[in-house]
Design an enzyme around this catalytic site. Structure first.
Site, PDB file in Angstrom:
ATOM      1  N   PRO A  53      80.522  42.581  69.267  1.00 11.24           N
ATOM      2  CA  PRO A  53      80.195  42.622  67.838  1.00 11.24           C
ATOM      3  C   PRO A  53      79.562  41.285  67.434  1.00 11.24           C
ATOM      4  O   PRO A  53      80.239  40.258  67.392  1.00 11.24           O
ATOM      5  CB  PRO A  53      81.543  42.840  67.153  1.00 11.24           C
ATOM      6  CG  PRO A  53      82.576  42.589  68.175  1.00 11.24           C
ATOM      7  CD  PRO A  53      81.963  42.484  69.526  1.00 11.24           C
TER       8      PRO A  53
ATOM      9  N   ASP B  29      80.435  36.093  69.288  1.00  9.81           N
ATOM     10  CA  ASP B  29      81.244  37.292  69.512  1.00  9.81           C
ATOM     11  C   ASP B  29      82.384  37.271  68.483  1.00  9.81           C
ATOM     12  O   ASP B  29      83.290  36.432  68.572  1.00  9.81           O
ATOM     13  CB  ASP B  29      81.792  37.252  70.950  1.00  9.81           C
ATOM     14  CG  ASP B  29      82.566  38.517  71.308  1.00  9.81           C
ATOM     15  OD1 ASP B  29      83.063  39.187  70.394  1.00  9.81           O
ATOM     16  OD2 ASP B  29      82.680  38.793  72.525  1.00  9.81           O
ATOM     17  N   HIS B  30      82.302  38.194  67.546  1.00 10.77           N
ATOM     18  CA  HIS B  30      83.264  38.148  66.438  1.00 10.77           C
ATOM     19  C   HIS B  30      84.677  38.522  66.887  1.00 10.77           C
ATOM     20  O   HIS B  30      85.642  38.335  66.156  1.00 10.77           O
ATOM     21  CB  HIS B  30      82.792  39.085  65.320  1.00 10.77           C
ATOM     22  CG  HIS B  30      83.234  38.653  63.949  1.00 10.77           C
ATOM     23  ND1 HIS B  30      84.215  37.710  63.734  1.00 10.77           N
ATOM     24  CD2 HIS B  30      82.823  39.037  62.722  1.00 10.77           C
ATOM     25  CE1 HIS B  30      84.405  37.544  62.443  1.00 10.77           C
ATOM     26  NE2 HIS B  30      83.564  38.332  61.794  1.00 10.77           N
ATOM     27  N   ARG B  31      84.807  39.047  68.100  1.00  8.67           N
ATOM     28  CA  ARG B  31      86.158  39.334  68.589  1.00  8.67           C
ATOM     29  C   ARG B  31      86.885  38.037  68.908  1.00  8.67           C
ATOM     30  O   ARG B  31      88.105  37.963  68.921  1.00  8.67           O
ATOM     31  CB  ARG B  31      86.089  40.188  69.867  1.00  8.67           C
ATOM     32  CG  ARG B  31      85.496  41.559  69.661  1.00  8.67           C
ATOM     33  CD  ARG B  31      85.283  42.262  70.976  1.00  8.67           C
ATOM     34  NE  ARG B  31      84.429  41.502  71.881  1.00  8.67           N
ATOM     35  CZ  ARG B  31      84.124  41.867  73.114  1.00  8.67           C
ATOM     36  NH1 ARG B  31      84.615  42.979  73.611  1.00  8.67           N
ATOM     37  NH2 ARG B  31      83.326  41.123  73.856  1.00  8.67           N
TER      38      ARG B  31
END
Ligand code: CAO
Length: 552
Positions: free
Chosen positions: A348, A524-526
């Site tokens: 994401p 990476d938004h995770r």
């Protein structure tokens, strides 16, 4: 002032189902935009807006049953909407776009080819009565010479300003020749194709024609399913335009409204494969999304693992629109396309943008380069960026980590290896500057120059490109103001750098010209929160504004 839009004459005296609401309160709509989709036993009808305006209220919901004259929604007329058309699609006699019954095609017996000894005969199928529509464009020819047709099978799709019409075969037979091609303009009575009809089916067709025309008056939108079906049946052997998945289910009819079909087309989804959970097994938008999600989840090895670019996107035969040439991709481009696709699908992405004031840095760089000229060394802006990023990665170790595939843990790396995207005639490569935090600016600049040259001469070894923990993609030498780089998995962040530019900056009492470097950090938004990304770029920007901080 808000005005009511009511259910027009949809050709049914019984209540019809509201199956889609295509607008929401606050939407600004143009005249003719679809506002709701209604469905009776026989037809799916898109109700177009009679005029432009803003939707102020919606009086129906999906699942409601409505009849002619019921309120659908309230619209506040736009400026241009001076002419208030009645809330009917095209007047009472005409049917709304996408909703009219498929006209029954006309069949003329070809005078030159009358009945053969075996009882079969050749007939010319012509464009049915299109009312006042002249010069409708052929947007699809769904059959080819030699095809065996079922009665009602779609043979062509026409499009006018107001509607698209599917022309079904009037009877079963074998296509002798096709007279039309995509792009042709046709009117009522023009020949479409010639059909050889066996004695038996010719007879039954005659009987049918003499009796009821109900079989031919299938609603157009429902028949859109057949359009896809016919496409699947007719195209694959002759053109590379049908997917194998589509071809594998040629006969399943599809029950879905126009908005769902549009969504499916946009997502490259073959609706014949999607189970419908709506009333009468109608396919809903949620079904399409769920199907795509399921495919993504079930295909990690194929797509995320780099096995190809499949999402069952239909192959398009571009030659139908003009001259084309096919260029086989080299290995490098294929591999990088797979890697980029995998990253795009699995990570994401968010991109954080910031600016760095590099006025002093650029002055220092130019000064140093003069001194270093004799040594044949050039300190590039990129070398400073590598050094500054190495420092920032130490301060923000999450940006130098990788996420375990299980999603259970982060792997923190106690080394900082920075990859540099290098554009080469063969494609993109990312050689890595190892232990960038332990190298001097000069060492970084020299190593980067060597790696970029090796990249362009195709001399990079796999070892040169392994072990990166963070990447930089600089388009500053080319131009642009910002972009969204794709994270180079298994890394979790990448810095995009655009072209620096002199900008007026307010110093508290006046505007002063400052050389400003645009930074675009995708992450990476995770793994990384937005606030941390903003802190990272802000810290990086401070380092670049005053490189002495890198030494601290
Ligand atoms: N702003 C303004 N000018 C810049 C600049 C910036 N941010 N970055 C570089 N320049 C200038 C340089 O100063 C140089 O000018 P001079 O020759 O007058 O000194 C000129 O642009 C060319 O620079 P360069 O590109 O040769 O050197 P570099 O160190 O900036 O970049 C490299 C090297 C290998 C990164 C680059 O050649 C390259 O391949 N860039 C493309 C990377 C790419 O394709 N990224 C996209 C990947 S998809 O995400």
């Amino acid at each position: 002032m808000s005005e009511k839009i009511q259910v027009p004459d949809v050709g049914s005296s019984d209540p019809v189902d509201v199956i889609e609401i295509s607008v929401k309160v606050g939407d600004t709509i143009a005249a003719e935009d679809t506002i709701v989709v209604l469905e009776s036993d026989k037809a799916t009808v898109e109700v177009p807006a009679p005029k432009a305006g803003k939707v102020t209220a919606i009086n129906v919901k999906v699942g409601d049953r409505v009849k002619e004259g019921d309120d659908l929604l309230m619209v506040e007329a736009g400026d241009e909407a001076g002419d208030s058309a009645p809330a009917e699609p095209e007047g009472k006699d005409a049917t709304p776009a996408e909703s009219q019954d498929t006209p029954e095609p006309a069949v003329e017996e070809a005078p030159a080819k009358s009945a053969s000894s075996s009882g079969s005969r050749t007939e010319t199928v012509t464009v049915p009565d299109l009312g006042d529509i002249e010069g409708a464009e052929i947007i699809e020819v769904s059959v080819a010479a030699g095809d065996a047709l079922e009665a009602e099978q779609v043979i062509a799709v026409l499009e006018s300003d107001k509607a698209s019409l599917e022309i079904p075969a009037p009877q079963a037979g074998t296509v002798e020749s096709v007279t039309i091609k995509v792009g042709d303009k046709v009117s009522t009575g023009d020949a479409l194709l010639t059909l050889t009809v066996s004695g038996e089916s010719a007879e039954s067709a005659e009987q049918e024609a003499a009796g009821s025309a109900s079989a031919a008056s299938e609603p157009q939108s429902d028949a859109t399913g057949k359009q896809e079906q016919a496409q699947q049946q007719a195209e694959p052997a002759k053109k590379a335009s049908a997917t194998s998945a589509a071809a594998s289910s040629p006969s399943k009819s599809v029950h879905a409204g126009p908005a769902v079909r549009k969504l499916a087309r946009e997502m490259g989804v073959d609706l014949a494969q999607v189970p419908g959970t709506g009333p009468k097994e109608r396919i809903l938008k949620e079904d399409v999304h769920a199907w795509v999600k399921q495919r993504l989840e079930n295909q990690p090895a194929a797509s995320a693992g780099g096995g190809g670019l499949s999402l069952d996107l239909p192959e398009i035969d571009f030659s139908q629109f003009g001259d084309i040439e096919r260029e086989e991709l080299n290995k490098l481009r294929k591999v990088s396309a797979q890697n980029l696709h995998r990253s795009w699908l699995t990570i994401p992405h968010v991109t954080q943008h910031d600016n760095a004031d590099i006025t002093d840095l650029e002055a220092f760089r130019k000064q140093q380069n003069k001194a270093l000229e004799r040594e044949g060394v050039k300190l590039t802006m990129l070398a400073f960026l590598v050094a500054a990023c190495a420092k920032a990665l130490k301060a923000f170790p999450r940006f130098n980590s990788s996420l375990e595939n299980s999603g259970e843990a982060l792997i923190h790396k106690h080394y900082i290896n920075i990859g540099i995207a290098v554009d080469t005639p063969n494609g993109l490569v990312v050689p890595v500057i190892k232990d960038a935090d332990k190298k001097t600016l000069k060492e970084i600049a020299v190593e980067m120059g060597d790696l970029a040259e090796k990249a362009r001469n195709r001399k990079l070894t796999p070892a040169d490109m392994k072990g990166g923990t963070f990447s930089i993609s600089s388009l500053g030498g080319i131009g642009g103001t910002a972009f969204s780089p794709i994270v180079n998995w298994p890394e979790v962040a990448i810095l995009g750098v655009s072209r620096s530019d002199m900008q007026p900056v307010w110093d508290g009492s006046q505007f002063v010209p400052r050389l400003t470097l645009p930074l675009s950090l995708s992450y990476d938004h995770r793994v990384i929160d937005g606030a941390d990304a903003a802190r990272f770029t802000s810290y990086l920007s401070q380092l670049l504004s005053d490189m002495r901080r890198v030494l601290l």
